[in-house]
Design a protein around this motif. Structure first.
Motif, mmCIF file in Angstrom:
data_model
loop_
_atom_site.group_PDB
_atom_site.id
_atom_site.type_symbol
_atom_site.label_atom_id
_atom_site.label_comp_id
_atom_site.label_asym_id
_atom_site.label_seq_id
_atom_site.Cartn_x
_atom_site.Cartn_y
_atom_site.Cartn_z
ATOM 1 N N VAL A 205 0.859 -1.179 0.000
ATOM 2 C CA VAL A 205 0.000 0.000 0.000
ATOM 3 C C VAL A 205 0.894 1.228 0.000
ATOM 4 C CG1 VAL A 205 -1.932 -1.068 1.235
ATOM 5 C CG2 VAL A 205 -0.123 0.052 2.532
ATOM 6 N N GLY A 206 0.326 2.387 -0.294
ATOM 7 C CA GLY A 206 1.117 3.607 -0.263
ATOM 8 C C GLY A 206 0.533 4.683 -1.149
ATOM 9 N N TYR A 207 1.093 5.852 -1.020
ATOM 10 C CA TYR A 207 0.694 6.985 -1.846
ATOM 11 C C TYR A 207 0.983 6.654 -3.310
ATOM 12 C CZ TYR A 207 -0.461 11.976 -1.841
ATOM 13 O OH TYR A 207 -1.096 13.179 -1.984
ATOM 14 N N THR A 208 0.333 7.344 -4.218
ATOM 15 C CA THR A 208 0.574 7.062 -5.625
ATOM 16 C C THR A 208 1.999 7.482 -6.041
ATOM 17 O OG1 THR A 208 -0.142 7.503 -7.893
ATOM 18 C CG2 THR A 208 -0.583 9.233 -6.286
ATOM 19 N N LYS A 212 5.479 1.275 -5.614
ATOM 20 C CA LYS A 212 4.903 -0.021 -5.219
ATOM 21 C C LYS A 212 5.072 -1.061 -6.330
ATOM 22 C CE LYS A 212 0.863 1.859 -4.596
ATOM 23 N NZ LYS A 212 1.255 3.253 -4.845
ATOM 24 N N SER A 213 4.698 -0.678 -7.559
ATOM 25 C CA SER A 213 4.775 -1.633 -8.664
ATOM 26 C C SER A 213 6.225 -1.991 -8.981
ATOM 27 C CB SER A 213 4.088 -1.071 -9.908
ATOM 28 O OG SER A 213 2.735 -0.821 -9.628
ATOM 29 N N THR A 214 7.101 -1.000 -8.862
ATOM 30 C CA THR A 214 8.521 -1.258 -9.111
ATOM 31 C C THR A 214 9.045 -2.298 -8.118
ATOM 32 O OG1 THR A 214 8.702 1.052 -9.786
ATOM 33 C CG2 THR A 214 10.765 -0.128 -9.403
ATOM 34 N N LEU A 215 8.681 -2.129 -6.857
ATOM 35 C CA LEU A 215 9.107 -3.071 -5.822
ATOM 36 C C LEU A 215 8.518 -4.456 -6.085
ATOM 37 C CD1 LEU A 215 10.622 -3.478 -3.156
ATOM 38 C CD2 LEU A 215 8.604 -2.681 -1.931
ATOM 39 N N GLU A 277 -8.201 -7.689 3.455
ATOM 40 C CA GLU A 277 -8.071 -9.099 3.811
ATOM 41 C C GLU A 277 -6.618 -9.557 3.961
ATOM 42 O OE1 GLU A 277 -10.362 -11.325 1.007
ATOM 43 O OE2 GLU A 277 -12.172 -10.183 1.456
ATOM 44 N N ALA A 278 -5.679 -8.647 3.736
ATOM 45 C CA ALA A 278 -4.271 -9.030 3.831
ATOM 46 C C ALA A 278 -3.894 -9.326 5.278
ATOM 47 C CB ALA A 278 -3.396 -7.903 3.293
ATOM 48 N N ASP A 279 -2.906 -10.220 5.456
ATOM 49 C CA ASP A 279 -2.425 -10.515 6.803
ATOM 50 C C ASP A 279 -1.468 -9.437 7.280
ATOM 51 O OD1 ASP A 279 -3.601 -13.215 7.154
ATOM 52 O OD2 ASP A 279 -2.412 -13.619 5.363
ATOM 53 N N MET A 280 -0.744 -8.854 6.323
ATOM 54 C CA MET A 280 0.160 -7.762 6.704
ATOM 55 C C MET A 280 0.340 -6.794 5.542
ATOM 56 S SD MET A 280 3.980 -9.361 6.422
ATOM 57 C CE MET A 280 4.733 -7.761 6.306
ATOM 58 N N LEU A 281 0.785 -5.579 5.866
ATOM 59 C CA LEU A 281 0.939 -4.553 4.839
ATOM 60 C C LEU A 281 2.394 -4.128 4.709
ATOM 61 C CD1 LEU A 281 -2.005 -2.193 5.939
ATOM 62 C CD2 LEU A 281 -2.081 -4.101 4.294
ATOM 63 N N LEU A 282 2.786 -3.845 3.471
ATOM 64 C CA LEU A 282 4.056 -3.175 3.241
ATOM 65 C C LEU A 282 3.672 -1.756 2.817
ATOM 66 C CD1 LEU A 282 5.918 -5.889 1.113
ATOM 67 C CD2 LEU A 282 6.338 -5.276 3.503
ATOM 68 N N HIS A 283 3.844 -0.820 3.727
ATOM 69 C CA HIS A 283 3.473 0.565 3.434
ATOM 70 C C HIS A 283 4.683 1.265 2.807
ATOM 71 C CE1 HIS A 283 1.610 4.569 5.118
ATOM 72 N NE2 HIS A 283 2.166 4.724 3.949
ATOM 73 N N VAL A 284 4.615 1.448 1.494
ATOM 74 C CA VAL A 284 5.744 2.025 0.763
ATOM 75 C C VAL A 284 5.637 3.554 0.771
ATOM 76 C CG1 VAL A 284 7.053 1.993 -1.397
ATOM 77 C CG2 VAL A 284 5.736 -0.022 -0.718
ATOM 78 N N VAL A 285 6.772 4.217 1.066
ATOM 79 C CA VAL A 285 6.803 5.675 1.158
ATOM 80 C C VAL A 285 7.919 6.178 0.246
ATOM 81 C CG1 VAL A 285 7.208 7.604 2.743
ATOM 82 C CG2 VAL A 285 6.093 5.531 3.590
ATOM 83 N N ASP A 286 7.664 7.254 -0.481
ATOM 84 C CA ASP A 286 8.735 7.876 -1.272
ATOM 85 C C ASP A 286 9.411 8.897 -0.367
ATOM 86 O OD1 ASP A 286 10.331 9.425 -2.865
ATOM 87 O OD2 ASP A 286 8.778 9.975 -4.308
ATOM 88 N N ILE A 287 10.546 8.482 0.240
ATOM 89 C CA ILE A 287 11.184 9.362 1.231
ATOM 90 C C ILE A 287 11.862 10.562 0.570
ATOM 91 C CG2 ILE A 287 13.414 8.120 1.354
ATOM 92 C CD1 ILE A 287 13.079 8.696 4.518
ATOM 93 N N SER A 288 12.015 10.530 -0.752
ATOM 94 C CA SER A 288 12.644 11.668 -1.426
ATOM 95 C C SER A 288 11.625 12.777 -1.680
ATOM 96 C CB SER A 288 13.263 11.219 -2.755
ATOM 97 O OG SER A 288 12.243 11.004 -3.719
ATOM 98 N N HIS A 289 10.355 12.503 -1.406
ATOM 99 C CA HIS A 289 9.335 13.526 -1.636
ATOM 100 C C HIS A 289 9.260 14.468 -0.437
ATOM 101 C CE1 HIS A 289 5.593 15.508 -2.553
ATOM 102 N NE2 HIS A 289 5.614 14.955 -3.752
ATOM 103 N N PRO A 290 9.325 15.799 -0.688
ATOM 104 C CA PRO A 290 9.341 16.743 0.439
ATOM 105 C C PRO A 290 8.133 16.584 1.369
ATOM 106 C CG PRO A 290 9.026 17.888 -1.673
ATOM 107 C CD PRO A 290 9.419 16.469 -1.978
ATOM 108 N N ASN A 291 7.061 16.030 0.852
ATOM 109 C CA ASN A 291 5.844 15.924 1.651
ATOM 110 C C ASN A 291 5.572 14.525 2.169
ATOM 111 O OD1 ASN A 291 4.375 18.054 2.341
ATOM 112 N ND2 ASN A 291 2.990 18.025 0.578
#
Ligand code: GTP
Ligand code: MG
Length: 403
Positions: A205-208, A212-215, A277-291
């Motif tokens: 999951v994560g912001y657009t 996510k797809s790359t990973l 329904e997922a058992d766990m989430l991978l919350h992906v964040v773009d840390i290079s984004h100022p926001n």
């Protein structure tokens, strides 16, 4: 001869306001994002107008003086769409359109348009169509009817194109029909998900546009569509992934965004079921984004809305290759040090440190730190797996290193 404008280069103007909740810096960031959205929809931003206004004008959102300024610019530069960062009431939208004589969109309308443009499967198309009709319903009277000759382009894809004049009753009928259709597809999907057996399910999951797809592609050797535009992914892809010899299911799904239209959250319920329904989430964040911190909040908000806020989660801070802290000049005594000036190491020592192994720093593109990532995912998936099947825990060593 009439000049034929291509959709790719439709000219747009953006409008944002500064108020108690959002200072100039914030508005700039929001408009940067709105510009990216406009570009994704096929538009080109010619100018931004920003007004300092505490309470929006009930008739035209911005003040009358600003409206005149915008009107002059729209005429002079043949602007096709004027896009507001904030939600407009149907009345405001109508008044503004009367005065400016071009298409008026707000953030929600623009996001819906991008979804309509990008929906590929009939499931995604049905979900988007439902969201668009629900957005359209209160805005039906007279909207856009005098713009007939300018049809097409941003904000006009989907039901807006053909059904705009139809009366509310027809739209309501359509809405209930689409809802029924979705319930039917949802049931089929539920059965499909049920057939997947008892493998542990992990959802990205994560912001657009965070990667996510790359990973997903990197760790599952699959080929999911990834690109530098917003909402590249609308449908859910599920892949079986094996780390060590431990298999699990990984799903990649639609990205979230600030002020994700509620109509979309509701109609994408089926797509979001994968997350629920997922058992766990991978919350992906773009840390290079100022926001990025605000992005995390937006994602958490949607996760709460769908009742998934308390799931086991690993935060994956991606794009470390792009991360750059802002530097303050040595002689600069006026600039206050803020989060933007922190190095990656400093970030790692904030609340992220308290997450222990559940905060990871990677570059999916350059495949940096993927080993650490795999180890942590393995550990967490294994824990869930052996809790569920205690009798076969001997199959899976506690750590990936022990293989
Ligand atoms: N520099 C850099 N770019 C990356 C990294 N990971 C992904 N990207 C780029 O970021 C852009 C978005 O990547 P996607 O994988 O499509 O992002 P997403 O989160 O699936 O986006 P949506 O499906 O639109 O929500 C692409 O241009 C990727 O190449 C990374 O670690 N470093
Ligand atoms: Mg994607």
């Amino acid at each position: 001869m009439l000049e034929k404008k291509t959709i790719d280069h439709e000219k747009a103007v953006l409008i944002g306001v500064i108020n108690r909740e959002q200072n100039e810096e914030k508005v700039t960031e929001y408009l940067d994002e709105l510009e990216f959205l406009t570009y994704t929809a096929g538009g080109e931003v010619e100018k931004r107008f920003v007004q300092r206004i505490d309470l929006p004008n009930p008739k035209t959102y911005i003040g009358s003086g600003k409206m005149q300024e915008v009107e002059a610019f729209v005429k002079e530069h043949e602007i096709g769409s004027v896009i507001f960062d904030d939600e407009l009431s149907p009345v405001q939208q109508r008044n503004i359109e009367k005065q400016l004589r071009c298409k008026i969109l707000d953030r929600t309308g623009l996001i819906l348009d991008i979804f309509a443009q990008r929906a590929r499967t009939s499931y995604a198309r049905t979900q988007v169509e439902l969201a668009q009709y629900e957005y359209l319903l209160p805005r039906l009277t007279g909207l856009w009817t005098h713009l007939e000759r300018q049809r097409g382009g941003i904000g006009m894809r989907g039901p807006g194109e053909t059904e705009i004049e139809t009366d509310r009753r027809i739209v309501r009928d359509r809405i209930s029909l689409l809802k029924k259709k979705l319930i039917k597809i949802d049931r089929q999907m539920e059965t499909q998900r049920g057939n997947r057996g008892s493998l542990v399910r992990v959802a990205l999951v994560g912001y657009t546009n965070v990667g996510k797809s790359t990973l997903m592609n990197v760790i599952s050797k699959s080929n999911v569509f990834a690109e530098n535009k917003l909402f590249a992914t609308l449908d859910t892809t599920v892949r079986k992934v094996v780390i060590g010899n431990l298999p699990f299911l990984l799903s990649d799904t639609v990205g979230f965004i600030r002020k994700l239209p509620t109509q979309l959250v509701e109609s994408f319920k089926g797509t979001l079921d994968e997350v629920r329904e997922a058992d766990m989430l991978l919350h992906v964040v773009d840390i290079s984004h100022p926001n990025f911190e605000e992005h995390i909040e937006s994602v958490n908000k949607v996760l709460s809305e769908i009742g998934s806020a308390n799931k086991e989660t690993i935060m994956v801070f991606n794009k470390i290759d792009l991360y750059k802290a802002e530097v303050i000049d040595e002689d600069d005594l006026t600039t206050e040090r803020t989060n933007k000036h922190m190095s990656l190491e400093e970030w790692e020592n904030t609340w992220m440190r308290r997450m222990g192994g559940n905060a990871l720093f990677i570059s999916a593109l350059n495949k940096e730190n993927l080993d650490t990532f795999k180890k942590q995912v393995y550990k967490t998936v294994r824990n869930i797996h052996v809790t569920r099947f205690p009798y076969n825990n001997f199959l899976y060593p506690e750590n990936l290193d022990q293989y």
